[in-house]
Design an enzyme around this catalytic site. Structure first.
Site, PDB file in Angstrom:
ATOM      1  CB  THR A 114       0.401  35.975  36.013  1.00 36.41           C
ATOM      2  OG1 THR A 114      -0.636  36.813  36.519  1.00 36.41           O
ATOM      3  CG2 THR A 114       1.135  36.714  34.927  1.00 36.41           C
TER       4      THR A 114
ATOM      5  CB  CYS B  25      -5.691  34.160  40.832  1.00 38.45           C
ATOM      6  SG  CYS B  25      -4.133  34.871  41.384  1.00 38.45           S
ATOM      7  CB  THR B  26      -1.230  31.274  38.633  1.00 35.73           C
ATOM      8  OG1 THR B  26      -0.687  32.554  38.966  1.00 35.73           O
ATOM      9  CG2 THR B  26      -1.560  31.264  37.147  1.00 35.73           C
ATOM     10  CD  GLU B  27      -0.430  33.834  42.741  1.00 36.92           C
ATOM     11  OE1 GLU B  27       0.676  34.232  42.343  1.00 36.92           O
ATOM     12  OE2 GLU B  27      -1.511  34.188  42.226  1.00 36.92           O
TER      13      GLU B  27
ATOM     14  CD  GLN C 167      -0.763  43.396  38.937  1.00 35.39           C
ATOM     15  OE1 GLN C 167      -0.945  43.330  40.154  1.00 35.39           O
ATOM     16  NE2 GLN C 167      -0.620  42.325  38.192  1.00 35.39           N
TER      17      GLN C 167
ATOM     18  CB  THR D   7      -3.589  39.670  36.857  1.00 35.25           C
ATOM     19  OG1 THR D   7      -4.444  39.138  37.866  1.00 35.25           O
ATOM     20  CG2 THR D   7      -3.737  41.176  36.811  1.00 35.25           C
TER      21      THR D   7
END
Length: 237
Positions: free
Chosen positions: A86, A200-202, A55, A88
């Site tokens: 995810t 964002c999954t977090e 990334q 991204t």
């Protein structure tokens, strides 16, 4: 006889969010099926440091090959659909989909459907810098759902991104980060956002509906529900 479907998951990006995916998919599956039922899943968990290095280098073609190779192996092992756990890495979702003979359950589609159902036409997005600053997410929301997406200012984007990688991906949840995210979301609401994508999954580990004055859209939860809808009903977003 009931059809049994198996879902492939590209996970480990990060392990903290993949753990949430696993929990939420199995919880929703058991809620539907009852008893001791759990979801038939095949999981490939990446070393996230390897993915982050790609990334940062902007090596998206190499990243697509890495994820696509794992996706093909899951397909060969019996997965009937694929989920990228995810936001991204949906930047390379088209390339991964082209490598497969099975459907890819796209996270923007489950999110966009929920936004449209809620009547949201202008939405704020908080996510990694890659997701906020590149067009793949915003374009798909506009083209498929007619939804306009706004993002924070540059300094705020940098801080949102830093918290994700330096703290949330390490399962480090800090009150001061929560306050910072609340301020960023308030700024988006002031610009006319009718809802906020926790993109964002977090991020849902840190903030949720109680942290802003407009509805929030948890992409992890929406994507997990789409996974269960496919597993049990064969429905794609």
């Amino acid at each position: 006889m009931k059809t049994t479907r198996t879902l492939g998951i590209l996970g480990g990006m990060s392990w903290t969010s993949t753990a949430e995916y696993y929990r939420q998919i199995n919880t929703a599956y058991a809620d539907r099926e009852g008893g001791l039922h759990s979801a038939p899943l095949l999981l490939h968990s990446f070393d996230f440091a390897q993915v982050v290095a790609l990334q940062k280098a902007g090596a998206w073609d190499e990243a697509a090959e890495l994820l696509g190779g794992a996706a093909r192996r899951l397909q060969d092992a019996g997965a009937g659909a694929m989920l990228i756990a995810t936001n991204t890495m949906h930047l390379v979702a088209p390339q991964i989909a082209d490598m497969l003979d099975i459907p890819l359950l796209h996270i923007v589609d489950s999110t966009g459907a929920a936004l449209k159902a809620a009547g949201v036409e202008r939405v704020g997005l908080i996510a990694t810098a890659f997701t906020m600053e590149q067009s793949f997410y915003k374009d798909r929301l506009r083209e498929r759902f007619g939804i306009e997406t706004i993002v924070p200012e540059a300094a705020e984007r940098a801080e949102v991104h830093r918290v994700i990688f330096d703290e949330l991906c390490r399962n480090d949840i800090r009150p001061e980060a929560r306050e910072g995210y609340r301020a960023v979301m308030a700024g988006l609401v002031a610009q006319g956002a009718q809802g906020i994508i926790l993109g964002c999954t977090e991020i849902p580990l840190l903030v949720g509906p109680e942290d802003t004055t407009v509805p929030t859209f948890d992409t992890t939860a929406l994507h997990a529900q789409a996974a269960v809808n496919w597993l049990l009903d064969g429905v794609t977003p």
